[in-house]
Design a protein around this motif. Structure first.
Motif, PDB file in Angstrom:
ATOM      1  N   MET A   1       0.804  -1.208   0.000  1.00  0.00           N
ATOM      2  CA  MET A   1       0.000   0.000   0.000  1.00  0.00           C
ATOM      3  C   MET A   1       0.847   1.273   0.000  1.00  0.00           C
ATOM      4  O   MET A   1       0.375   2.338   0.384  1.00  0.00           O
ATOM      5  N   ALA A   2       2.123   1.193  -0.390  1.00  0.00           N
ATOM      6  CA  ALA A   2       2.980   2.374  -0.343  1.00  0.00           C
ATOM      7  C   ALA A   2       2.400   3.505  -1.171  1.00  0.00           C
ATOM      8  O   ALA A   2       2.416   4.666  -0.770  1.00  0.00           O
ATOM      9  N   GLN A   3       1.835   3.169  -2.336  1.00  0.00           N
ATOM     10  CA  GLN A   3       1.283   4.205  -3.197  1.00  0.00           C
ATOM     11  C   GLN A   3       0.100   4.894  -2.531  1.00  0.00           C
ATOM     12  O   GLN A   3      -0.038   6.115  -2.575  1.00  0.00           O
ATOM     13  N   ALA A   4      -0.750   4.109  -1.880  1.00  0.00           N
ATOM     14  CA  ALA A   4      -1.906   4.676  -1.212  1.00  0.00           C
ATOM     15  C   ALA A   4      -1.483   5.633  -0.115  1.00  0.00           C
ATOM     16  O   ALA A   4      -2.048   6.720   0.039  1.00  0.00           O
ATOM     17  N   LYS A   5      -0.469   5.251   0.667  1.00  0.00           N
ATOM     18  CA  LYS A   5      -0.056   6.071   1.796  1.00  0.00           C
ATOM     19  C   LYS A   5       0.481   7.419   1.355  1.00  0.00           C
ATOM     20  O   LYS A   5       0.467   8.379   2.117  1.00  0.00           O
ATOM     21  N   HIS A   6       1.002   7.510   0.144  1.00  0.00           N
ATOM     22  CA  HIS A   6       1.586   8.750  -0.336  1.00  0.00           C
ATOM     23  C   HIS A   6       0.617   9.575  -1.189  1.00  0.00           C
ATOM     24  O   HIS A   6       1.014  10.555  -1.805  1.00  0.00           O
ATOM     25  N   PHE A   7      -0.638   9.183  -1.218  1.00  0.00           N
ATOM     26  CA  PHE A   7      -1.630   9.954  -1.959  1.00  0.00           C
ATOM     27  C   PHE A   7      -1.745  11.363  -1.371  1.00  0.00           C
ATOM     28  O   PHE A   7      -1.851  11.544  -0.155  1.00  0.00           O
ATOM     29  N   ASP A   8      -1.725  12.361  -2.229  1.00  0.00           N
ATOM     30  CA  ASP A   8      -1.800  13.765  -1.810  1.00  0.00           C
ATOM     31  C   ASP A   8      -3.149  14.323  -2.237  1.00  0.00           C
ATOM     32  O   ASP A   8      -3.381  14.537  -3.436  1.00  0.00           O
ATOM     33  N   PRO A   9      -4.075  14.547  -1.302  1.00  0.00           N
ATOM     34  CA  PRO A   9      -5.425  14.988  -1.686  1.00  0.00           C
ATOM     35  C   PRO A   9      -5.462  16.455  -2.101  1.00  0.00           C
ATOM     36  O   PRO A   9      -5.446  17.366  -1.274  1.00  0.00           O
ATOM     37  N   LYS A  10      -5.510  16.672  -3.395  1.00  0.00           N
ATOM     38  CA  LYS A  10      -5.594  18.019  -3.947  1.00  0.00           C
ATOM     39  C   LYS A  10      -6.190  17.923  -5.337  1.00  0.00           C
ATOM     40  O   LYS A  10      -6.330  16.830  -5.894  1.00  0.00           O
ATOM     41  N   GLY A  11      -6.563  19.069  -5.894  1.00  0.00           N
ATOM     42  CA  GLY A  11      -7.144  19.081  -7.225  1.00  0.00           C
ATOM     43  C   GLY A  11      -8.622  18.756  -7.215  1.00  0.00           C
ATOM     44  O   GLY A  11      -9.305  18.896  -6.193  1.00  0.00           O
ATOM     45  N   VAL A  12      -9.133  18.315  -8.341  1.00  0.00           N
ATOM     46  CA  VAL A  12     -10.572  18.080  -8.524  1.00  0.00           C
ATOM     47  C   VAL A  12     -10.890  16.615  -8.246  1.00  0.00           C
ATOM     48  O   VAL A  12     -10.394  15.720  -8.927  1.00  0.00           O
ATOM     49  N   ILE A  13     -11.723  16.389  -7.218  1.00  0.00           N
ATOM     50  CA  ILE A  13     -12.067  15.036  -6.783  1.00  0.00           C
ATOM     51  C   ILE A  13     -13.589  14.886  -6.810  1.00  0.00           C
ATOM     52  O   ILE A  13     -14.267  15.255  -5.840  1.00  0.00           O
ATOM     53  N   PRO A  14     -14.167  14.384  -7.890  1.00  0.00           N
ATOM     54  CA  PRO A  14     -15.615  14.178  -7.931  1.00  0.00           C
ATOM     55  C   PRO A  14     -16.055  13.089  -6.954  1.00  0.00           C
ATOM     56  O   PRO A  14     -15.331  12.114  -6.730  1.00  0.00           O
ATOM     57  N   ALA A  15     -17.228  13.274  -6.378  1.00  0.00           N
ATOM     58  CA  ALA A  15     -17.883  12.228  -5.581  1.00  0.00           C
ATOM     59  C   ALA A  15     -18.971  11.622  -6.447  1.00  0.00           C
ATOM     60  O   ALA A  15     -19.910  12.319  -6.860  1.00  0.00           O
ATOM     61  N   VAL A  16     -18.850  10.332  -6.746  1.00  0.00           N
ATOM     62  CA  VAL A  16     -19.756   9.715  -7.710  1.00  0.00           C
ATOM     63  C   VAL A  16     -21.071   9.298  -7.061  1.00  0.00           C
ATOM     64  O   VAL A  16     -21.182   9.140  -5.844  1.00  0.00           O
ATOM     65  N   LEU A  17     -22.067   9.134  -7.904  1.00  0.00           N
ATOM     66  CA  LEU A  17     -23.400   8.696  -7.513  1.00  0.00           C
ATOM     67  C   LEU A  17     -23.457   7.168  -7.476  1.00  0.00           C
ATOM     68  O   LEU A  17     -22.537   6.494  -7.937  1.00  0.00           O
TER      69      LEU A  17
END
Length: 320
Positions: A1-17
């Motif tokens: 899960m190394a990639q997941a741990k380094h996720f940087d929450p920024k930019g456009v993040i849609p919340a889907v239906l």
């Protein structure tokens, strides 16, 4: 899960239906198509599932788990997945967080437990314990949902800052405080922490003004329909191009009236109806207690979409 741990929450993040069939069971084929559709928009930074837009209040734990599995199967690692943690039980929240990490999620969106509405802001140790259980169970980055002030579920600013300092996996807040003064103060004070925390706005009814205050991105259910416009607006604001931002906002504004007029409880129902109008969903079923908009309102949604330049021929499409 190394990639997941380094996720940087920024930019456009849609919340889907979450699409349902006529029997109100999850329509998995439609959900897969919807995910692929939104993920096809160039510039989308991640996709959020199991949030308000997905009617998470009406999804069973098994359905929420299956949503994670299906989402990862569709998106793989092309687009990161943010998983909502919506429950009144801290023990269940911990199990959900651990499950999300096992299934390859890249971040968590943590909702405040509804039980806090009865004065939880006076007992900050309650949310401390909730987050402790989650962070003990998962090392995923957290986006903390800051609710509207009027909901009685918002974290007072001193509590919010303390949470961000105490729990280093909190990387961003999803801000829906609804107060421009507090919104700006939060953005500034979160950035000023020794370990800065980002702000993702979900003030979708005044998105241009909110982004201009210095947000690091946006997390919004409207992205399930207008992700391309949101990306264009965010980029224009980041570039300091006010004229371009105002022109894009002029296109977004009719969708604000289509989605966010009162009562707000219908906002995601309306988004489903517009996707049907645009030929991107076959039906717009919602689970009770939500109910279908009236015929007059559906007509209004279509009219406003046309004003925004949204027609079946103009919207982005995924490969069949």
């Amino acid at each position: 899960m190394a990639q997941a741990k380094h996720f940087d929450p920024k930019g456009v993040i849609p919340a889907v239906l979450m699409p349902f069939d006529a029997d109100l069971a999850i329509d998995e084929r439609a959900y897969r198509d919807h995910l692929a559709d939104v993920a096809s928009v160039e510039g989308v930074a991640a996709i959020t599932i199991n949030g308000h837009a997905a009617e998470v209040h009406a999804l069973t734990l098994d359905e929420q788990h299956q949503a994670i599995v299906t989402t990862k199967d569709v998106l793989q690692e092309r687009v990161p997945t943010v998983v909502g943690i919506f429950t009144n039980s801290s023990l269940e929240a911990a199990r959900m967080a651990a499950d999300a990490e096992r299934e390859g999620a890249n971040a968590l969106l943590v909702f405040p437990p509804d039980v806090l509405v009865l004065g939880g802001h006076l007992r900050p140790e309650m949310i401390h314990e909730h987050l402790r259980r989650i962070t003990d169970a998962s090392s995923l980055p957290i986006i903390l949902f800051q609710f509207p002030l009027g909901s009685n579920l918002a974290y007072p600013l001193p509590t919010l800052l303390e949470l961000c300092q105490r729990f280093p996996t909190i990387k961003a807040i999803k801000d829906m405080c609804g107060d421009g003064n507090l919104h700006e103060r939060q953005i500034r004070e979160l950035k000023a922490l020794d370990r800065p925390v980002k702000t993702l706005t979900t003030h979708s009814s005044w998105l241009l003004g909110s982004l201009a205050l210095g947000c690091d991105g946006l997390l919004s259910g409207a992205g399930s329909v207008i992700a391309d416009l949101q990306v264009a607006l965010f980029r224009a604001v980041q570039a300091g191009d006010l004229n371009a931002a105002k022109a894009i906002n002029d296109r977004i504004y009719p969708t604000v009236r289509a989605f966010y007029d009162h009562p707000l409880v219908d906002m995601h129902n309306r988004m489903k109806e517009l996707l049907v109008i645009l030929g991107k969903m076959k039906s717009a079923h919602v689970r009770p207690p939500l109910v279908k908009p009236t015929a007059a309102e559906i007509e209004k949604i279509g009219r406003l979409a046309a004003q925004a330049g949204l027609t079946p021929a103009s919207v982005y499409r995924y490969a069949a």
